[in-house]
Design an enzyme around this catalytic site. Structure first.
Site, PDB file in Angstrom:
ATOM      1  N   ALA A  72       0.984  -1.280   0.006  1.00  0.00           N
ATOM      2  CA  ALA A  72      -0.087  -0.241   0.102  1.00  0.00           C
ATOM      3  C   ALA A  72       0.725   1.210   0.067  1.00  0.00           C
ATOM      4  O   ALA A  72       1.914   1.249   0.396  1.00  0.00           O
ATOM      5  CB  ALA A  72      -0.866  -0.200   1.379  1.00  0.00           C
ATOM      6  N   GLU A 105      -2.638 -12.839  -4.414  1.00  0.00           N
ATOM      7  CA  GLU A 105      -4.161 -12.638  -4.740  1.00  0.00           C
ATOM      8  C   GLU A 105      -4.401 -11.074  -4.641  1.00  0.00           C
ATOM      9  O   GLU A 105      -4.055 -10.423  -4.026  1.00  0.00           O
ATOM     10  CB  GLU A 105      -5.154 -13.480  -3.643  1.00  0.00           C
ATOM     11  CG  GLU A 105      -4.912 -14.876  -3.750  1.00  0.00           C
ATOM     12  CD  GLU A 105      -3.951 -15.681  -2.836  1.00  0.00           C
ATOM     13  OE1 GLU A 105      -3.308 -14.784  -1.675  1.00  0.00           O
ATOM     14  OE2 GLU A 105      -3.597 -16.682  -2.847  1.00  0.00           O
ATOM     15  N   ASN A 110      -9.833  -4.645  -8.357  1.00  0.00           N
ATOM     16  CA  ASN A 110      -8.739  -3.875  -7.883  1.00  0.00           C
ATOM     17  C   ASN A 110      -7.890  -3.614  -9.289  1.00  0.00           C
ATOM     18  O   ASN A 110      -6.848  -4.024  -9.489  1.00  0.00           O
ATOM     19  CB  ASN A 110      -8.132  -4.290  -6.958  1.00  0.00           C
ATOM     20  CG  ASN A 110      -7.223  -3.233  -6.257  1.00  0.00           C
ATOM     21  OD1 ASN A 110      -6.944  -2.053  -6.763  1.00  0.00           O
ATOM     22  ND2 ASN A 110      -6.584  -3.373  -5.056  1.00  0.00           N
ATOM     23  N   TYR A 117       0.767  -4.796 -11.087  1.00  0.00           N
ATOM     24  CA  TYR A 117       1.212  -6.228 -11.110  1.00  0.00           C
ATOM     25  C   TYR A 117       1.653  -6.804 -12.338  1.00  0.00           C
ATOM     26  O   TYR A 117       2.668  -7.582 -12.658  1.00  0.00           O
ATOM     27  CB  TYR A 117       0.434  -7.228 -10.278  1.00  0.00           C
ATOM     28  CG  TYR A 117       0.226  -7.008  -8.743  1.00  0.00           C
ATOM     29  CD1 TYR A 117       1.278  -6.716  -7.948  1.00  0.00           C
ATOM     30  CD2 TYR A 117      -0.918  -7.115  -8.310  1.00  0.00           C
ATOM     31  CE1 TYR A 117       1.047  -6.358  -6.734  1.00  0.00           C
ATOM     32  CE2 TYR A 117      -1.270  -6.601  -6.981  1.00  0.00           C
ATOM     33  CZ  TYR A 117      -0.282  -6.529  -6.181  1.00  0.00           C
ATOM     34  OH  TYR A 117      -0.554  -6.026  -4.700  1.00  0.00           O
TER      35      TYR A 117
HETATM   36  C1  COA Z   1      -2.081  -0.107  -5.728  1.00  0.00           C
HETATM   37  C2  COA Z   1      -1.138   0.707  -5.468  1.00  0.00           C
HETATM   38  C3  COA Z   1      -0.175   0.087  -4.301  1.00  0.00           C
HETATM   39  C4  COA Z   1      -0.233   1.176  -6.482  1.00  0.00           C
HETATM   40  O1  COA Z   1       0.825   2.082  -5.809  1.00  0.00           O
HETATM   41  P1  COA Z   1       1.575   3.177  -6.606  1.00  0.00           P
HETATM   42  O2  COA Z   1       2.819   3.540  -5.740  1.00  0.00           O
HETATM   43  O3  COA Z   1       0.536   4.279  -6.797  1.00  0.00           O
HETATM   44  O4  COA Z   1       2.099   2.294  -7.806  1.00  0.00           O
HETATM   45  P2  COA Z   1       3.169   2.946  -9.070  1.00  0.00           P
HETATM   46  O5  COA Z   1       2.958   4.368  -8.956  1.00  0.00           O
HETATM   47  O6  COA Z   1       4.337   2.010  -8.841  1.00  0.00           O
HETATM   48  O7  COA Z   1       2.082   2.344 -10.180  1.00  0.00           O
HETATM   49  C5  COA Z   1       3.001   1.574 -11.317  1.00  0.00           C
HETATM   50  C6  COA Z   1       1.973   1.138 -12.351  1.00  0.00           C
HETATM   51  O8  COA Z   1       0.678   0.670 -12.049  1.00  0.00           O
HETATM   52  C7  COA Z   1      -0.591   1.388 -12.632  1.00  0.00           C
HETATM   53  N1  COA Z   1      -1.409   1.935 -11.814  1.00  0.00           N
HETATM   54  C8  COA Z   1      -0.915   1.919 -10.442  1.00  0.00           C
HETATM   55  N2  COA Z   1      -2.020   2.836  -9.719  1.00  0.00           N
HETATM   56  C9  COA Z   1      -2.920   3.086 -10.677  1.00  0.00           C
HETATM   57  C10 COA Z   1      -4.018   3.879 -10.866  1.00  0.00           C
HETATM   58  N3  COA Z   1      -4.458   4.627  -9.722  1.00  0.00           N
HETATM   59  N4  COA Z   1      -4.697   3.933 -12.064  1.00  0.00           N
HETATM   60  C11 COA Z   1      -4.198   3.296 -13.195  1.00  0.00           C
HETATM   61  N5  COA Z   1      -3.224   2.624 -13.284  1.00  0.00           N
HETATM   62  C12 COA Z   1      -2.394   2.513 -12.186  1.00  0.00           C
HETATM   63  C13 COA Z   1       0.104   2.195 -13.812  1.00  0.00           C
HETATM   64  O9  COA Z   1       0.329   1.309 -14.881  1.00  0.00           O
HETATM   65  C14 COA Z   1       1.412   2.420 -13.050  1.00  0.00           C
HETATM   66  O10 COA Z   1       2.278   3.048 -14.025  1.00  0.00           O
HETATM   67  P3  COA Z   1       2.233   4.630 -14.349  1.00  0.00           P
HETATM   68  O11 COA Z   1       1.975   5.608 -13.313  1.00  0.00           O
HETATM   69  O12 COA Z   1       3.646   4.810 -15.232  1.00  0.00           O
HETATM   70  O13 COA Z   1       0.979   4.604 -15.513  1.00  0.00           O
HETATM   71  C15 COA Z   1      -1.960   2.069  -4.522  1.00  0.00           C
HETATM   72  O14 COA Z   1      -2.865   2.531  -5.280  1.00  0.00           O
HETATM   73  C16 COA Z   1      -2.651   1.584  -3.302  1.00  0.00           C
HETATM   74  O15 COA Z   1      -2.052   1.541  -2.178  1.00  0.00           O
HETATM   75  N6  COA Z   1      -3.833   1.229  -3.365  1.00  0.00           N
HETATM   76  C17 COA Z   1      -4.551   0.512  -2.016  1.00  0.00           C
HETATM   77  C18 COA Z   1      -4.192  -0.560  -1.710  1.00  0.00           C
HETATM   78  C19 COA Z   1      -4.232  -1.800  -2.610  1.00  0.00           C
HETATM   79  O16 COA Z   1      -5.184  -1.990  -3.607  1.00  0.00           O
HETATM   80  N7  COA Z   1      -3.119  -2.628  -2.547  1.00  0.00           N
HETATM   81  C20 COA Z   1      -2.886  -3.732  -3.464  1.00  0.00           C
HETATM   82  C21 COA Z   1      -3.682  -4.796  -2.798  1.00  0.00           C
HETATM   83  S1  COA Z   1      -3.512  -6.300  -3.789  1.00  0.00           S
END
Ligand code: COA
Length: 153
Positions: A72, A105, A110, A117
């Site tokens: 997260a 998983e 999401n 991933y």
């Molecule tokens: C999912 C999560 C961990 C991503 O963290 P992040 O630091 O924003 O991710 P990154 O910046 O490394 O993103 C890498 C790529 O993933 C994809 N991505 C990540 N967030 C995205 C969004 N909100 N919308 C679209 N694509 C997304 C994109 O391809 C992105 O690359 P880009 O920014 O160059 O387009 C964050 O949104 C989060 O904490 N979500 C809530 C918790 C959660 O769902 N965790 C995963 C549970 S399995």
């Protein structure tokens, strides 16, 4: 923005809990984080900026592969590559492990996390029906092959 990666420590858990509660419909409890930090088979990495801890990733080694247990990032620090940096560092740290494949998983709804991933080399391999107890949502099972088989292909 400079981001430093370090092993998470118990003193980080107040901030971890804040990020966790803002990130998930059914957040992990403090006890779950404490247990995960204590497990010898687990690795927990935090991403720190000048503002402090802004994201974390927990992985755990099982018989077949490493499992991504939790990732997260604080909402105001998303889309800056922090989750990518955390997971890529964990792949590096575990690369010498013969079981360096990864699995996880993720809720089928999401799509942001699934996209993250996929960008990191995970592929969808199946569905666990009704895996999430809060709303009986299905889980998508994803795998990332070990580094050695990537090199071989
Ligand atoms: C999912 C999560 C961990 C991503 O963290 P992040 O630091 O924003 O991710 P990154 O910046 O490394 O993103 C890498 C790529 O993933 C994809 N991505 C990540 N967030 C995205 C969004 N909100 N919308 C679209 N694509 C997304 C994109 O391809 C992105 O690359 P880009 O920014 O160059 O387009 C964050 O949104 C989060 O904490 N979500 C809530 C918790 C959660 O769902 N965790 C995963 C549970 S399995």
């Amino acid at each position: 923005m400079s981001v430093e990666l370090r092993r998470l420590e118990p003193r980080d858990l107040d901030t971890v809990e804040e990020i966790e509660r803002a990130s998930y419909p059914t957040p992990w409890s403090r006890a779950m984080f404490v247990a995960e930090l204590r497990k010898p088979s687990s690795l927990a990495l935090g991403a720190y900026t000048e503002e402090g801890l802004v994201g974390y990733a927990f992985v755990s080694r099982y018989v077949d592969a490493w499992h991504v247990m939790n990732v997260a990032v604080a909402a105001d620090h998303r889309r800056r590559g922090i989750a990518t940096t955390l997971l890529e560092r964990l792949f590096e740290v575990t690369a010498s492990d013969p079981r360096s494949g990864y699995t996880l998983e993720v809720r089928v709804s999401n799509l942001h996390a699934i996209r993250l991933y996929e960008c990191l080399g995970f592929e969808a391999r199946g569905i666990r029906r009704g895996y999430y107890t809060d709303n009986r949502e299905d889980a998508l099972i994803m795998w990332r092959e070990p580094a050695s088989s990537e090199e071989a292909s």
